[in-house]
Design a protein around this motif. Structure first.
Motif, PDB file in Angstrom:
ATOM      1  N   GLY A  55      64.818  76.386 -49.532  1.00  0.00           N
ATOM      2  CA  GLY A  55      63.760  75.824 -48.687  1.00  0.00           C
ATOM      3  C   GLY A  55      62.694  75.146 -49.515  1.00  0.00           C
ATOM      4  O   GLY A  55      62.530  75.435 -50.702  1.00  0.00           O
ATOM      5  N   VAL A  56      61.951  74.217 -48.861  1.00  0.00           N
ATOM      6  CA  VAL A  56      60.909  73.443 -49.544  1.00  0.00           C
ATOM      7  C   VAL A  56      59.650  73.423 -48.680  1.00  0.00           C
ATOM      8  O   VAL A  56      59.716  73.141 -47.475  1.00  0.00           O
ATOM      9  N   VAL A  57      58.520  73.729 -49.295  1.00  0.00           N
ATOM     10  CA  VAL A  57      57.230  73.559 -48.641  1.00  0.00           C
ATOM     11  C   VAL A  57      56.505  72.417 -49.347  1.00  0.00           C
ATOM     12  O   VAL A  57      56.554  72.295 -50.575  1.00  0.00           O
ATOM     13  N   VAL A 104      68.328  72.250 -46.498  1.00  0.00           N
ATOM     14  CA  VAL A 104      67.504  73.448 -46.356  1.00  0.00           C
ATOM     15  C   VAL A 104      66.296  73.109 -45.498  1.00  0.00           C
ATOM     16  O   VAL A 104      65.945  71.938 -45.340  1.00  0.00           O
ATOM     17  N   PRO A 105      65.625  74.124 -44.946  1.00  0.00           N
ATOM     18  CA  PRO A 105      64.446  73.854 -44.121  1.00  0.00           C
ATOM     19  C   PRO A 105      63.278  73.328 -44.959  1.00  0.00           C
ATOM     20  O   PRO A 105      63.121  73.667 -46.132  1.00  0.00           O
ATOM     21  N   THR A 106      62.434  72.491 -44.324  1.00  0.00           N
ATOM     22  CA  THR A 106      61.239  71.954 -44.971  1.00  0.00           C
ATOM     23  C   THR A 106      60.026  72.220 -44.093  1.00  0.00           C
ATOM     24  O   THR A 106      60.087  72.091 -42.868  1.00  0.00           O
ATOM     25  N   CYS A 205      62.619  80.806 -41.998  1.00  0.00           N
ATOM     26  CA  CYS A 205      63.630  79.784 -41.720  1.00  0.00           C
ATOM     27  C   CYS A 205      64.819  79.931 -42.666  1.00  0.00           C
ATOM     28  O   CYS A 205      65.986  79.859 -42.242  1.00  0.00           O
ATOM     29  N   ALA A 206      64.528  80.131 -43.949  1.00  0.00           N
ATOM     30  CA  ALA A 206      65.598  80.271 -44.938  1.00  0.00           C
ATOM     31  C   ALA A 206      66.452  81.500 -44.662  1.00  0.00           C
ATOM     32  O   ALA A 206      67.663  81.512 -44.951  1.00  0.00           O
ATOM     33  N   ASP A 207      65.858  82.534 -44.084  1.00  0.00           N
ATOM     34  CA  ASP A 207      66.592  83.763 -43.757  1.00  0.00           C
ATOM     35  C   ASP A 207      67.354  83.659 -42.439  1.00  0.00           C
ATOM     36  O   ASP A 207      68.007  84.625 -42.012  1.00  0.00           O
ATOM     37  N   GLY A 208      67.261  82.503 -41.776  1.00  0.00           N
ATOM     38  CA  GLY A 208      68.030  82.288 -40.550  1.00  0.00           C
ATOM     39  C   GLY A 208      67.340  82.704 -39.283  1.00  0.00           C
ATOM     40  O   GLY A 208      67.954  82.697 -38.210  1.00  0.00           O
TER      41      GLY A 208
END
Length: 719
Positions: A55-57, A104-106, A205-208
């Motif tokens: 994931g990316v912030v 991946v989620p952002t 989000c990364a953990d689903g």
């Protein structure tokens, strides 16, 4: 550390999560210059290939998130051929698409302002976390453009078509509360918890826990509207948007047409429509002027921003509960400040609070404010009859009647109750601040803070530096104006300051036309067609004939060789006839119940001015416009020459925001440069016999003979 550049860095925050931080190390604001875009592209590619990426912030290390494109590059874009400009747009759009397509989620962590391309970047992310003080906007229409990095495509797919039409076509700021209501923001938190909340959402989000892929899919599809519903939504907004934008700036209507055309298309096709429309507008005649003005406004705000880091106003005192006092008090309370509103008359305070309450109720009715916030705003204002209530304010601003004696007495009476750190200010519109400072114990902590009427909608504030005003006081005054949501410019103390002195020269041109027998209603029509929202006669009626006459007499006394009018003027006659403008129901126009706000021409009135006519002249439409605009430009140049305003850019911003100089013409100094100073000075010769207001000052003449421009002047002084 995965990457450290001049504008962007990428760091690991553990567990496969990364943070892309916009951190301009060369300036105190983040802007998407070409160099920054290149680094952003490198960062996206590094993230795509990062091992174990989950994931990316995306965040900012500056006070604001990203303030759009680099203003210094705007002119280059305007000069590019369409195909080159579209190619440049495609470069950034491609990087945003690649960000959007990361596996991946952002999450965008948006604090402060995210404007233009900065806002468009957040739209390419899957989620947005905003601080409670954050704002977003797409201001492109103010530059004569539409969003060009996917804003017209992504925004309606995130917040719906109605909100997208409003935000894009007006270019207004959207606060965190509205962003949350419309679904733009997924979470709103206090500024101190912004990064923590964004990382928490990213981990979930990364953990689903949340399906970020489903959100992406919805952004890739056409808007789920039938052709009829789509047409109704756009056409129902067209009239309102046209009224807001005015006839001289086609960008808002083009934005509306772009939204209509691209809504039923795939995202790729929609992006092509946006790029084509952007490029066509970029080549239009008005875009350079609007772009120059927008750049000047950004520069003006950035100058103020650099001065206001130490400003902190928790409690403000307003002296006077009249028209201006109550408006300043309301604006301060809306800006989260606690306010003590002082007046000698209890009924004046009651009337003021009732008016403020009524105006806030109308905001609630229009859904600009919720009922709970209205109550909170009202409780921040405390009416007071005793000066002792000012013992713990950070700033006190006087807003009593425009009379030097009354103002001086009020300032002297209240100063002794102020804490030592507080600054004292006057809201005078034209009275020299240095004169009002006489007798004060701390003149270094005194300045002018001139709000324009109506305070709620006029964005400009003149911060007036008197001879003894300290730099610290100016800094804090700028901070106060910025905290009130205004655009402040610093001007040196002189009669009329900058805006009213220049406005008076413009209105002098009008009085000379009346002396030559020109119909006032014809002048109004021509100047409104030229781009002014109100012609000079309507402007005088709005200001008040008596108020305008008092200001003109003060300026005539200060500059008798130039700003005095020979003999009796139309203003003198109107005052004798008690035709004082809108407030009396009669001025140049007749204001009857049920009539249009601008008033109705009074065709019998021109006979009252007949004996003031010195000579009847045949004056062409073009000559009328020239005789109105030349004195304004000459006086603006004189104020700059005297050092009473900092730069041509600030002057242009002040004229547009303060007196409604036609924005699509870019401001007085932009217009002078566009015409060429040599040609302008030569054109002035045609009117030299009309009086000194048509004679350019020394600096303007020297610059004209040397082939120089005000843009070069500004760049040289900024360097």
């Amino acid at each position: 550390m995965l990457m450290q550049g001049q504008y962007v860095r990428v760091v690991s925050v553990g567990d496969g999560l990364y943070e892309l931080v916009f951190d301009n190390r060369l300036d105190d604001v983040n802007t998407l210059s070409q160099a920054c875009i290149n680094e952003f592209g490198d960062a996206v590619m590094l993230l795509r290939d990062a091992e174990g990426l989950r994931g990316v912030v995306i965040s900012s290390d500056h006070e604001d998130f990203i303030l759009g494109g680099d203003a210094s590059e705007f002119d280059q874009h305007a000069r590019m051929p369409n195909h080159e400009l579209i190619a440049l747009l495609e470069e950034m759009k491609n990087w945003l698409t690649r960000l959007e397509q990361l596996p991946v989620p952002t999450v965008a962590a948006c604090g402060g302002d995210a404007s233009g391309g900065g806002f468009e970047l957040t739209l390419a992310c899957d989620y947005r976390v905003m601080s409670s003080d954050a704002r977003v906007r797409l201001p492109h229409v103010r530059r004569g453009l539409i969003p060009g990095w996917g804003g017209t495509v992504r925004l309606p797919r995130v917040v719906g078509l109605d909100s997208a039409i409003d935000w894009i076509c007006t270019g207004r700021y959207v606060d965190a509360r509205e962003a949350l209501q419309t679904g733009l923001a997924n979470v709103v938190v206090s500024p101190s918890h912004l990064r923590e909340a964004a990382l928490d959402l990213l981990r979930r989000c990364a953990d689903g826990e949340f399906d970020f892929q489903a959100r992406r899919q919805s952004k890739q599809q056409a808007l789920p509207l039938s052709k009829l519903a789509l047409t109704l939504a756009v056409e129902s907004a067209r009239g309102r948007i046209a009224r807001i934008a005015g006839k001289h700036n086609p960008a808002a209507i083009r934005a509306l047409d772009t939204l209509l055309l691209q809504a039923p298309l795939s995202v790729e096709q929609a992006m092509e429509v946006e790029a084509q429309h952007y490029a066509e507008l970029a080549g239009s005649e008005i875009t350079p002027a609007l772009t120059s003005l927008f750049r000047s406004e950004l520069q003006t705000k950035q100058r103020a921003r650099a001065e206001l880091k130490r400003s902190d106003f928790k409690r403000v005192g307003v002296l006077g509960a009249g028209v201006m006092g109550r408006a300043i008090a309301a604006q301060a309370a809306l800006s989260q400040m606690r306010v003590v509103m002082l007046d000698a008359k209890d009924q004046q305070l009651v009337d003021a609070m009732e008016e403020i309450s009524s105006k806030l109720s109308r905001l609630v009715e229009r859904k600009k404010l919720d009922a709970e916030e209205r109550v909170r705003i009202l409780t921040r204002i405390r009416p007071a009859l005793s000066r002792e209530e000012f013992v713990d304010v950070d700033l006190a601003i006087e807003a009593v009647i425009e009379d030097p004696g009354v103002k001086s007495a009020a300032l002297l009476a209240v100063e002794k109750y102020l804490p030592e750190h507080a600054i004292l200010a006057t809201n005078t519109s034209a009275i020299p601040v240095g004169g009002l400072a006489r007798g004060l114990k701390r003149p270094e902590q005194f300045c002018g803070i001139h709000f324009f009427n109506p305070v709620s909608t006029k964005p400009l504030v003149e911060v007036v530096r008197a001879a003894k005003t300290s730099d610290e006081t100016v800094r804090r005054a700028l901070g106060f104006a910025k905290a009130m949501g205004k655009t402040p410019v610093v001007v040196r103390d002189c009669p009329g300051f900058f805006v009213n002195r220049v406005l008076h020269s413009y209105l002098q041109g009008f009085l000379f036309l009346l002396r030559d027998g020109v119909d006032p209603y014809r002048v109004d029509r021509l100047m409104e067609e030229y781009g002014w929202s109100l012609g000079p006669a309507r402007t005088l009626d709005k200001l008040g004939i008596d108020t305008s006459l008092n200001a003109s007499r003060m300026l005539a006394a200060a500059y008798p060789e130039r700003l005095s009018f020979p003999g009796e003027s139309a203003l003198d006659r109107l005052r004798v006839l008690r035709r004082l403008g809108r407030k009396s129901g009669l001025g140049f126009y007749r204001y009857v119940h049920g009539a249009k706000y601008k008033g109705l021409p009074d065709l019998n009135f021109t006979a009252e001015l007949e004996d003031l006519v010195v000579r009847h002249q045949e004056v062409s439409d073009r000559e009328i416009i020239e005789r109105m605009m030349i004195p304004l430009k000459i006086e603006a140049a004189r104020v700059l020459e005297e050092g009473n305003i900092g730069s041509p850019a600030e002057a242009d911003v002040a004229l547009v925001l303060g007196i409604g100089y036609p924005a699509f013409r870019g401001g007085a100094f932009f217009a002078l440069d566009r015409e060429g100073l040599g040609r302008f000075v030569a054109r002035c010769q045609k009117y030299k016999d009309l009086g000194p207001i048509y004679l350019p000052g020394l600096q303007l003449r020297e610059m004209a003979s040397g082939g120089r421009s005000y843009r070069e002047w500004g760049q040289r002084h900024e360097a």
